[in-house]
Write a protein that holds these residues in place. Structure first.
Motif, PDB file in Angstrom:
ATOM      1  N   LEU A   1       8.286 -21.517  23.601  1.00  0.00           N
ATOM      2  CA  LEU A   1       9.791 -21.435  24.125  1.00  0.00           C
ATOM      3  C   LEU A   1      10.651 -21.650  22.823  1.00  0.00           C
ATOM      4  CD1 LEU A   1       9.510 -23.692  27.333  1.00  0.00           C
ATOM      5  CD2 LEU A   1       9.982 -21.352  27.257  1.00  0.00           C
ATOM      6  N   PRO A   2      11.809 -21.159  22.525  1.00  0.00           N
ATOM      7  CA  PRO A   2      12.604 -21.113  21.679  1.00  0.00           C
ATOM      8  C   PRO A   2      13.306 -22.632  21.707  1.00  0.00           C
ATOM      9  CG  PRO A   2      13.794 -19.727  23.016  1.00  0.00           C
ATOM     10  CD  PRO A   2      12.298 -19.915  23.785  1.00  0.00           C
ATOM     11  N   SER A   3      13.760 -22.898  20.292  1.00  0.00           N
ATOM     12  CA  SER A   3      14.980 -23.868  20.235  1.00  0.00           C
ATOM     13  C   SER A   3      14.218 -25.241  20.522  1.00  0.00           C
ATOM     14  CB  SER A   3      16.248 -23.707  20.771  1.00  0.00           C
ATOM     15  OG  SER A   3      16.688 -22.622  20.358  1.00  0.00           O
ATOM     16  N   LEU A   4      12.886 -25.744  20.510  1.00  0.00           N
ATOM     17  CA  LEU A   4      12.307 -26.736  20.804  1.00  0.00           C
ATOM     18  C   LEU A   4      12.121 -27.704  19.180  1.00  0.00           C
ATOM     19  CD1 LEU A   4       9.705 -25.941  23.238  1.00  0.00           C
ATOM     20  CD2 LEU A   4      11.830 -26.475  23.668  1.00  0.00           C
ATOM     21  N   VAL A   5      12.322 -29.062  19.458  1.00  0.00           N
ATOM     22  CA  VAL A   5      12.177 -29.759  18.327  1.00  0.00           C
ATOM     23  C   VAL A   5      11.128 -30.809  18.930  1.00  0.00           C
ATOM     24  CG1 VAL A   5      12.996 -31.626  16.785  1.00  0.00           C
ATOM     25  CG2 VAL A   5      14.686 -29.368  17.289  1.00  0.00           C
ATOM     26  N   ALA A   6      10.239 -31.391  18.139  1.00  0.00           N
ATOM     27  CA  ALA A   6       9.229 -32.225  18.462  1.00  0.00           C
ATOM     28  C   ALA A   6       9.230 -33.374  17.637  1.00  0.00           C
ATOM     29  CB  ALA A   6       7.686 -31.699  18.835  1.00  0.00           C
ATOM     30  N   VAL A   7       9.074 -34.693  17.875  1.00  0.00           N
ATOM     31  CA  VAL A   7       8.988 -35.614  17.077  1.00  0.00           C
ATOM     32  C   VAL A   7       7.790 -36.547  17.433  1.00  0.00           C
ATOM     33  CG1 VAL A   7      11.235 -35.627  16.296  1.00  0.00           C
ATOM     34  CG2 VAL A   7      10.279 -37.288  18.103  1.00  0.00           C
ATOM     35  N   LEU A   8       6.970 -37.086  16.566  1.00  0.00           N
ATOM     36  CA  LEU A   8       5.897 -37.848  16.605  1.00  0.00           C
ATOM     37  C   LEU A   8       6.026 -39.347  15.687  1.00  0.00           C
ATOM     38  CD1 LEU A   8       2.854 -35.150  15.994  1.00  0.00           C
ATOM     39  CD2 LEU A   8       3.868 -36.116  18.265  1.00  0.00           C
ATOM     40  N   ASP A   9       6.014 -40.356  16.443  1.00  0.00           N
ATOM     41  CA  ASP A   9       5.926 -41.396  15.581  1.00  0.00           C
ATOM     42  C   ASP A   9       4.443 -42.016  15.221  1.00  0.00           C
ATOM     43  OD1 ASP A   9       6.227 -44.121  14.736  1.00  0.00           O
ATOM     44  OD2 ASP A   9       7.890 -44.235  15.993  1.00  0.00           O
ATOM     45  N   ALA A  10       4.376 -41.744  13.972  1.00  0.00           N
ATOM     46  CA  ALA A  10       2.984 -42.192  13.654  1.00  0.00           C
ATOM     47  C   ALA A  10       2.652 -43.540  13.709  1.00  0.00           C
ATOM     48  CB  ALA A  10       2.483 -41.860  12.144  1.00  0.00           C
ATOM     49  N   ASP A  11       3.797 -44.472  13.743  1.00  0.00           N
ATOM     50  CA  ASP A  11       3.386 -45.965  13.664  1.00  0.00           C
ATOM     51  C   ASP A  11       3.159 -46.254  15.115  1.00  0.00           C
ATOM     52  OD1 ASP A  11       4.070 -46.650  11.086  1.00  0.00           O
ATOM     53  OD2 ASP A  11       5.960 -45.785  11.347  1.00  0.00           O
ATOM     54  N   SER A  12       4.024 -45.779  16.241  1.00  0.00           N
ATOM     55  CA  SER A  12       4.041 -46.493  17.687  1.00  0.00           C
ATOM     56  C   SER A  12       3.191 -45.338  18.655  1.00  0.00           C
ATOM     57  CB  SER A  12       5.310 -46.653  18.049  1.00  0.00           C
ATOM     58  OG  SER A  12       6.023 -45.288  18.400  1.00  0.00           O
ATOM     59  N   GLY A  13       3.039 -44.319  18.364  1.00  0.00           N
ATOM     60  CA  GLY A  13       2.447 -43.034  18.708  1.00  0.00           C
ATOM     61  C   GLY A  13       3.552 -42.522  19.891  1.00  0.00           C
ATOM     62  N   GLU A  14       4.613 -42.823  19.869  1.00  0.00           N
ATOM     63  CA  GLU A  14       5.613 -42.082  20.671  1.00  0.00           C
ATOM     64  C   GLU A  14       5.732 -40.642  20.572  1.00  0.00           C
ATOM     65  OE1 GLU A  14      10.041 -42.933  22.416  1.00  0.00           O
ATOM     66  OE2 GLU A  14       9.609 -43.317  20.333  1.00  0.00           O
ATOM     67  N   GLU A  15       5.843 -39.927  21.499  1.00  0.00           N
ATOM     68  CA  GLU A  15       6.012 -38.266  21.329  1.00  0.00           C
ATOM     69  C   GLU A  15       7.116 -38.019  22.235  1.00  0.00           C
ATOM     70  OE1 GLU A  15       1.345 -37.431  20.979  1.00  0.00           O
ATOM     71  OE2 GLU A  15       2.326 -36.669  22.735  1.00  0.00           O
ATOM     72  N   ILE A  16       8.109 -37.353  21.428  1.00  0.00           N
ATOM     73  CA  ILE A  16       9.377 -36.877  22.217  1.00  0.00           C
ATOM     74  C   ILE A  16       9.525 -35.463  21.992  1.00  0.00           C
ATOM     75  CG2 ILE A  16      11.785 -37.027  22.410  1.00  0.00           C
ATOM     76  CD1 ILE A  16      11.397 -39.743  21.203  1.00  0.00           C
ATOM     77  N   LEU A  17       9.995 -34.592  23.088  1.00  0.00           N
ATOM     78  CA  LEU A  17      10.242 -33.255  22.891  1.00  0.00           C
ATOM     79  C   LEU A  17      11.750 -32.985  23.014  1.00  0.00           C
ATOM     80  CD1 LEU A  17       8.640 -30.446  22.282  1.00  0.00           C
ATOM     81  CD2 LEU A  17       8.793 -30.074  24.872  1.00  0.00           C
ATOM     82  N   PHE A  18      12.358 -32.491  22.248  1.00  0.00           N
ATOM     83  CA  PHE A  18      13.874 -32.202  22.425  1.00  0.00           C
ATOM     84  C   PHE A  18      14.191 -30.938  22.588  1.00  0.00           C
ATOM     85  CE2 PHE A  18      13.766 -36.044  19.497  1.00  0.00           C
ATOM     86  CZ  PHE A  18      14.768 -36.781  20.116  1.00  0.00           C
TER      87      PHE A  18
END
Length: 461
Positions: free
Chosen positions: A56-73
């Motif tokens: 899908l277009p226009s997605l931004v993903a972030v991974l926190d290597a310290d906490s393991g948190e995963e967020i998809l914007f």
């Protein structure tokens, strides 16, 4: 997409390799051809696809290597989206398919990233990514590329370079689809056709398999031009037609094959002998593939085999090993033997050849010929590579090197002048490196002189 566990494990491994900080992976946006809403075919960023699998277009993903948190914007679906594209599962439902449980509005991505002290990102290759990263990291656009994280690049390369069993199956499918597209051209090419007409038959084959091209087709009677996308020449009896074309699967794994064949039913005597020289070099290189061998050395072996064959046909002279050390083979073979293959046809090329094809200990040469070798490092089990030696007779190169003492020593210029209109030959196949050697990817595709002539003879009968 693959199973949810595949993407979760890939992301966990990435965070473990990197160790700390916030990782941001940018999905691609829609891109207009000539105005905003007249879009090119959408192609997701390969690294985003590797870790998140969403097309899908226009997605931004972030991974926190310290906490393991995963967020998809992600952009929120509007009524207009539903009208033009039809209803889709919610972003939360799609994110759950790849194991992501937190979804936030896209417009919150900038503020979230700006609040973090350590942000790792890959080198951007699209201008819209440069502008986003410039805004989020408070850098000038010209400084964004220099701010890419070497640690993240190396971590991604280490993962993506070694293909899993399910990735190998995708590569088999891509190579098979590519072989079938190649066969369409082998069967359909005729004297009097334009190159674009043969290309149309190849495209029909790809699309009838439900596949997209992995790169723009190279289909030409002027094979000495390495990346020739013109497609405007008329095929004539006696020509050689070089077809470099591959497809990619729905999961974006690429095939990359080349065949060179006569427009007539058979090769001419000159074409046949030089074709066999290229094939012998390819077979020698294939036999040398195994873990622990430097691809640079496989390349040099193929170069030596080319020179040995060219000495036999009278175009070169002297000692083959010495000729390769002196670089005299580059009169005929100016590029590299092959490259990594995977989610990109030149796998991970946007991350930099320094990290993908070479190492901190093995640096890329700047010498003519070797500077075009994309891969030099030691092979590992799980690497996917192409093997594509060639002979390219370039009149301008002949004229430039005629007065060079090194080339005069090894090149029979008087005989070579009679080949000025010969063109080029390339033979290319795809391989996966195994524990003890290599395995051809995809269905075998005809490549001996006898096999090629049998197909052409039947096609023209």
């Amino acid at each position: 997409m693959f199973a949810q566990t595949t993407y979760r494990q890939r992301r966990q491994q990435l965070c473990q390799r990197l160790g700390h900080g916030l990782i941001v992976l940018l999905g691609n946006d829609e891109s207009g051809m000539n105005f905003r809403d007249n879009w090119y075919h959408f192609r997701q960023d390969s690294s985003f696809s590797y870790y998140f699998g969403l097309n899908l277009p226009s997605l931004v993903a972030v991974l926190d290597a310290d906490s393991g948190e995963e967020i998809l914007f992600a952009p929120e679906q509007s009524l207009d989206d539903i009208i033009w594209t039809g209803p889709l599962p919610s972003m939360e439902e799609q994110a759950e398919q790849v194991g992501v449980r937190t979804v936030r509005p896209l417009e919150q991505a900038g503020a979230y990233l700006a609040s973090k002290s350590t942000v790792h990102y890959l080198p951007p290759y699209r201008p819209e990514h440069v502008l986003k990263l410039a805004a989020w990291t408070e850098k000038a656009p010209a400084q964004v590329a220099a701010g890419a994280s070497v640690a993240l690049i190396e971590a991604v390369v280490a993962q993506r370079a070694v293909k899993s069993a399910e990735e190998v199956q995708e590569l088999h499918a891509a190579a098979t689809g590519s072989a079938r597209m190649q066969l369409a051209a082998l069967h359909q090419a005729r004297a009097g056709m334009r190159e674009f007409e043969v290309a149309a038959e190849a495209l029909r084959s790809a699309q009838s398999q439900g596949l997209q091209l992995s790169y723009p087709l190279i289909l030409t009677t002027q094979g000495q031009v390495l990346h020739n996308h013109y497609l405007g020449n008329t095929l004539q009896a006696g020509d050689l037609l070089l077809f470099d074309g591959g497809v990619e699967t729905a999961r974006y794994y690429a095939g990359d094959l080349t065949r060179t064949f006569p427009v007539s039913a058979t090769f001419s005597a000159r074409q046949r002998e030089l074709y066999q020289v290229v094939l012998d070099a390819q077979l020698a290189a294939i036999a040398a593939l195994r873990p622990g061998v430097r691809f640079l050395d496989v390349h040099l072996l193929a170069c030596q085999k080319l020179v040995e064959g060219l000495i036999q046909v009278g175009l070169m002279r002297g000692n083959a090993e010495e000729a390769v050390r002196a670089g005299a083979h580059t009169m005929f073979f100016q590029c590299g033997l092959g490259h990594m293959l995977g989610l990109d046809v030149h796998d991970m090329e946007s991350l930099g050849e320094t990290y993908v094809g070479y190492t901190r200990e093995l640096r890329k040469s700047t010498a003519f010929g070797l500077k075009s070798l994309r891969l030099g490092r030691e092979l590992q089990a799980g690497f996917a590579v192409t093997i594509e030696p060639g002979i390219y007779i370039i009149p301008e190169l002949i004229d430039q090197k005629r007065g060079d003492a090194t080339f005069q020593r090894f090149i029979n210029f008087e005989r070579l002048d009679t080949y000025r209109d010969f063109g080029g030959i390339r033979i290319e196949d795809d391989f996966i490196i195994t524990e003890h050697g290599s395995q051809l990817l995809g269905e075998p595709l005809a490549k001996t002189v006898a096999e090629i002539e049998a197909i052409r003879g039947q096609a023209l009968s």
